[in-house]
Write a protein that holds these residues in place. Structure first.
Motif, short mmCIF file in Angstrom:
data_model
loop_
_atom_site.label_atom_id
_atom_site.label_comp_id
_atom_site.label_asym_id
_atom_site.label_seq_id
_atom_site.Cartn_x
_atom_site.Cartn_y
_atom_site.Cartn_z
N ALA A 78 0.64 -0.96 0.09
CA ALA A 78 -0.06 0.03 0.13
C ALA A 78 0.89 1.27 0.16
O ALA A 78 0.32 2.15 -0.44
N HIS A 79 2.07 1.18 0.65
CA HIS A 79 2.96 2.31 0.49
C HIS A 79 3.23 2.74 -0.78
O HIS A 79 3.48 4.10 -1.08
N ARG A 80 3.06 2.06 -1.74
CA ARG A 80 3.47 2.47 -3.30
C ARG A 80 2.01 2.81 -3.90
O ARG A 80 1.89 3.66 -4.79
N SER A 81 0.99 2.06 -3.68
CA SER A 81 -0.18 1.98 -4.45
C SER A 81 -1.18 3.09 -3.75
O SER A 81 -1.97 3.58 -4.75
N ALA A 82 -1.16 3.00 -2.63
CA ALA A 82 -2.46 3.90 -2.10
C ALA A 82 -1.96 4.91 -0.91
O ALA A 82 -2.45 6.30 -0.90
N MET A 83 -0.84 4.65 -0.33
CA MET A 83 -0.52 5.56 0.92
C MET A 83 -0.36 7.09 0.69
O MET A 83 -0.51 7.98 1.29
N PRO A 84 0.49 7.26 -0.45
CA PRO A 84 0.85 8.53 -0.85
C PRO A 84 -0.33 9.63 -1.07
O PRO A 84 -0.39 10.65 -0.32
N ASP A 85 -1.16 9.05 -1.93
CA ASP A 85 -2.49 9.78 -2.06
C ASP A 85 -3.31 9.78 -0.96
O ASP A 85 -3.98 10.95 -0.84
N MET A 86 -3.19 8.78 -0.14
CA MET A 86 -4.35 8.88 1.00
C MET A 86 -3.79 9.81 1.89
O MET A 86 -4.39 10.47 2.76
N GLN A 87 -2.30 9.81 2.30
CA GLN A 87 -1.80 10.66 3.11
C GLN A 87 -2.04 12.17 2.86
O GLN A 87 -2.17 12.82 3.54
#
Length: 244
Positions: free
Chosen positions: A36-45
């Protein structure tokens, strides 16, 4: 509910003697079943930052510091926002989990699918994410058929309030609803504070470290394996050998 709400509790006095039940596996989703750190976390944060700035009237730096503070203190940023700022959970979850193009960034690993399929017992996903997000990720990974149910943050409410991981009360209620002893359940998870709470309830714990090197380290997660963790893994294929 998405889990077995009608199973007879093993604590019932009139329950007939029976063989040891199959193990119940509880898998976190983000950074446990996918990167998730590559697929989702940047945008989520980023979305969390924008939400906190807008709703609380903070600067970007203040918002980022508060998000990190609440995550480290409560195990979920949302819990701090609810407790200290009366933020509505549904509002926060909707705004921070839209994530356009998420499915194209989620990566499936065939050896993970094979390892899950071989695992004996019942398998559930237990995630603090909202159902819409979880369903998108599970669909992109193609692993829905491997699980007996998906338990999301919407399923973890108690007394009208969200009680997601690491709330020990939620773990106790979940074990009771699944109809097994806590010692027959295993939590596979990347976040130590969640495992610490699960162990207090009696669950066994597996620390998934596969993607931790790519993540901002949380306090204590570079240390040796804590006493409340049964084992640490880098790959799901080792799970049955180590704890099966």
């Amino acid at each position: 509910m998405v889990y077995d709400a009608g199973v007879t509790s093993p604590f019932d006095d009139d329950a007939a003697p029976r063989a040891r039940p199959p193990r119940v596996w509880l898998f976190d989703l983000d950074d446990t079943l996918h990167d998730a750190h590559r697929s989702a976390m940047p945008d989520m944060q980023r979305a969390m930052g924008v939400f906190i700035e807008r709703e609380l009237g903070l600067t970007t730096a203040q918002s980022d510091a508060l998000r990190r503070q609440y995550f480290q203190r409560y195990g979920a940023t949302l819990l701090g926002l609810i407790r200290h700022h009366a933020v509505k959970a549904a509002h926060f979850l909707h705004d921070t989990h839209r994530l356009p193009g998420l499915e194209q960034r989620v990566r499936r690993h065939p050896h993970d699918v094979a390892a899950l399929a071989r695992l004996p017992g019942r398998r559930y996903i237990l995630t603090n994410a909202p159902r819409t997000y979880a369903e998108r990720v599970i669909g992109a990974l193609g692993i829905g058929s491997l699980f007996d149910g998906v338990i999301t943050i919407e399923d973890m409410a108690m007394f009208g309030q969200p009680r997601p991981k690491p709330d020990a009360r939620m773990f106790r209620r979940l074990v009771a609803r699944l109809g097994v002893l806590a010692s027959h359940c295993v939590l596979v998870e990347d976040t130590l504070v969640h495992q610490k709470a699960a162990r207090r309830v009696g669950l066994r714990t597996v620390w998934m470290r596969r993607w931790i090197r790519q993540m901002p380290q949380r306090k204590g997660e570079r240390a040796r394996c804590p006493a409340y963790v049964d084992c640490k893994l880098n790959h799901l294929r080792d799970l049955q050998r180590r704890l099966g």
